[in-house]
Design a protein around this motif. Structure first.
Motif, mmCIF file in Angstrom:
data_model
loop_
_atom_site.group_PDB
_atom_site.id
_atom_site.type_symbol
_atom_site.label_atom_id
_atom_site.label_comp_id
_atom_site.label_asym_id
_atom_site.label_seq_id
_atom_site.Cartn_x
_atom_site.Cartn_y
_atom_site.Cartn_z
ATOM 1 N N LYS A 14 52.156 15.257 49.700
ATOM 2 C CA LYS A 14 53.031 16.387 49.394
ATOM 3 C C LYS A 14 53.660 16.915 50.673
ATOM 4 O O LYS A 14 52.997 17.036 51.695
ATOM 5 C CB LYS A 14 52.221 17.506 48.730
ATOM 6 N N VAL A 15 54.954 17.203 50.569
ATOM 7 C CA VAL A 15 55.677 17.906 51.622
ATOM 8 C C VAL A 15 56.573 18.891 50.893
ATOM 9 O O VAL A 15 57.300 18.495 49.984
ATOM 10 C CB VAL A 15 56.540 16.960 52.486
ATOM 11 N N GLN A 16 56.486 20.166 51.253
ATOM 12 C CA GLN A 16 57.291 21.147 50.531
ATOM 13 C C GLN A 16 57.602 22.353 51.386
ATOM 14 O O GLN A 16 56.937 22.625 52.381
ATOM 15 C CB GLN A 16 56.593 21.582 49.255
ATOM 16 N N TYR A 17 58.671 23.061 50.969
ATOM 17 C CA TYR A 17 58.988 24.340 51.569
ATOM 18 C C TYR A 17 58.034 25.380 50.993
ATOM 19 O O TYR A 17 57.652 25.299 49.832
ATOM 20 C CB TYR A 17 60.428 24.753 51.238
ATOM 21 N N VAL A 66 68.899 19.037 53.454
ATOM 22 C CA VAL A 66 67.530 18.950 52.950
ATOM 23 C C VAL A 66 67.159 20.302 52.332
ATOM 24 O O VAL A 66 66.523 21.130 52.960
ATOM 25 C CB VAL A 66 66.553 18.560 54.085
ATOM 26 N N ARG A 67 67.560 20.513 51.086
ATOM 27 C CA ARG A 67 67.389 21.822 50.450
ATOM 28 C C ARG A 67 66.214 21.880 49.475
ATOM 29 O O ARG A 67 65.643 22.930 49.245
ATOM 30 C CB ARG A 67 68.664 22.215 49.698
ATOM 31 N N THR A 68 65.852 20.756 48.890
ATOM 32 C CA THR A 68 64.788 20.750 47.878
ATOM 33 C C THR A 68 63.495 20.192 48.462
ATOM 34 O O THR A 68 63.508 19.514 49.500
ATOM 35 C CB THR A 68 65.190 19.889 46.665
ATOM 36 N N ASP A 69 62.406 20.444 47.768
ATOM 37 C CA ASP A 69 61.120 19.884 48.193
ATOM 38 C C ASP A 69 61.161 18.366 48.172
ATOM 39 O O ASP A 69 60.594 17.709 49.053
ATOM 40 C CB ASP A 69 59.997 20.401 47.293
ATOM 41 N N LEU A 119 62.343 29.240 55.638
ATOM 42 C CA LEU A 119 63.493 29.586 56.476
ATOM 43 C C LEU A 119 64.210 28.344 56.988
ATOM 44 O O LEU A 119 65.394 28.398 57.322
ATOM 45 C CB LEU A 119 63.092 30.508 57.629
ATOM 46 N N PHE A 120 63.529 27.211 57.024
ATOM 47 C CA PHE A 120 64.137 25.970 57.511
ATOM 48 C C PHE A 120 65.107 25.351 56.508
ATOM 49 O O PHE A 120 65.820 24.414 56.849
ATOM 50 C CB PHE A 120 63.065 24.960 57.932
ATOM 51 N N ARG A 121 65.145 25.862 55.278
ATOM 52 C CA ARG A 121 66.162 25.405 54.321
ATOM 53 C C ARG A 121 67.556 25.683 54.850
ATOM 54 O O ARG A 121 68.478 24.927 54.615
ATOM 55 C CB ARG A 121 65.999 26.126 52.986
#
Length: 165
Positions: free
Chosen positions: A64-67, A38-41, A103-105
């Motif tokens: 919306k859900v995003q890093y 799960v690397r992208t928004d 950081l969760f990426r």
């Protein structure tokens, strides 16, 4: 050990021992070796929606859900849930969104799930009370252990020289 405030001294002594022996990172790496994709928004939105659909179908929809790169600095948080309200005609419309610290990426898969579960639980329960934690455990039975281990992970990260994880 700012992330471990409030835990019993006996537990903190065990953590200090792991740190002194240089084994904290090794223990966490062994326990949480599984990465995630799960690397992208967009991928984060889909991941969050899948969890929401499985456990919280009746909760308000997310727009919306995003890093977020600035989250920890601005809010001293690892994730946020917000409701943006606006008047639309004679009605009040609310849009819900979740932001997760960037950081969760790169964090282990279990920690990403824990933070997403935590923020999803806020869709139903605003406060960190008994009902909130019961909902978190419903979505992730190991929630409390993951929360503690995430605090260990953050402690370990803070001890590393900048740029090394």
């Amino acid at each position: 050990m700012k992330y471990l405030l409030g835990y019993p001294e006996t537990l903190l002594a065990q953590v200090r021992e792991l740190i002194a022996e240089g084994r904290l990172g090794e223990m966490l790496a062994k326990r949480y070796a599984e990465p995630h994709e799960v690397r992208t928004d967009r991928a984060l939105f889909d991941y969050t929606q899948a969890l929401k659909s499985r456990f919280m179908r009746s909760a308000e929809p997310l727009v919306k859900v995003q890093y977020d790169q600035k989250l920890k600095v601005m809010k001293h948080a690892l994730g946020t849930h917000t409701t943006v309200s606006r008047v639309q005609g004679s009605r009040l419309k609310a849009k819900r969104e979740i932001r997760v610290d960037a950081l969760f990426r790169e964090a282990p898969a279990a920690f990403l799930k824990m933070i997403v579960v935590h923020e999803l639980a806020h869709l139903k329960e605003r406060e960190h009370d008994k009902a909130f934690y019961q909902l978190c455990q419903h979505m992730e039975p190991d929630y409390h252990q993951l929360e503690f281990d995430l605090r260990l992970y953050l402690t370990h990260r803070d001890m590393q020289p900048k740029g090394i994880d």
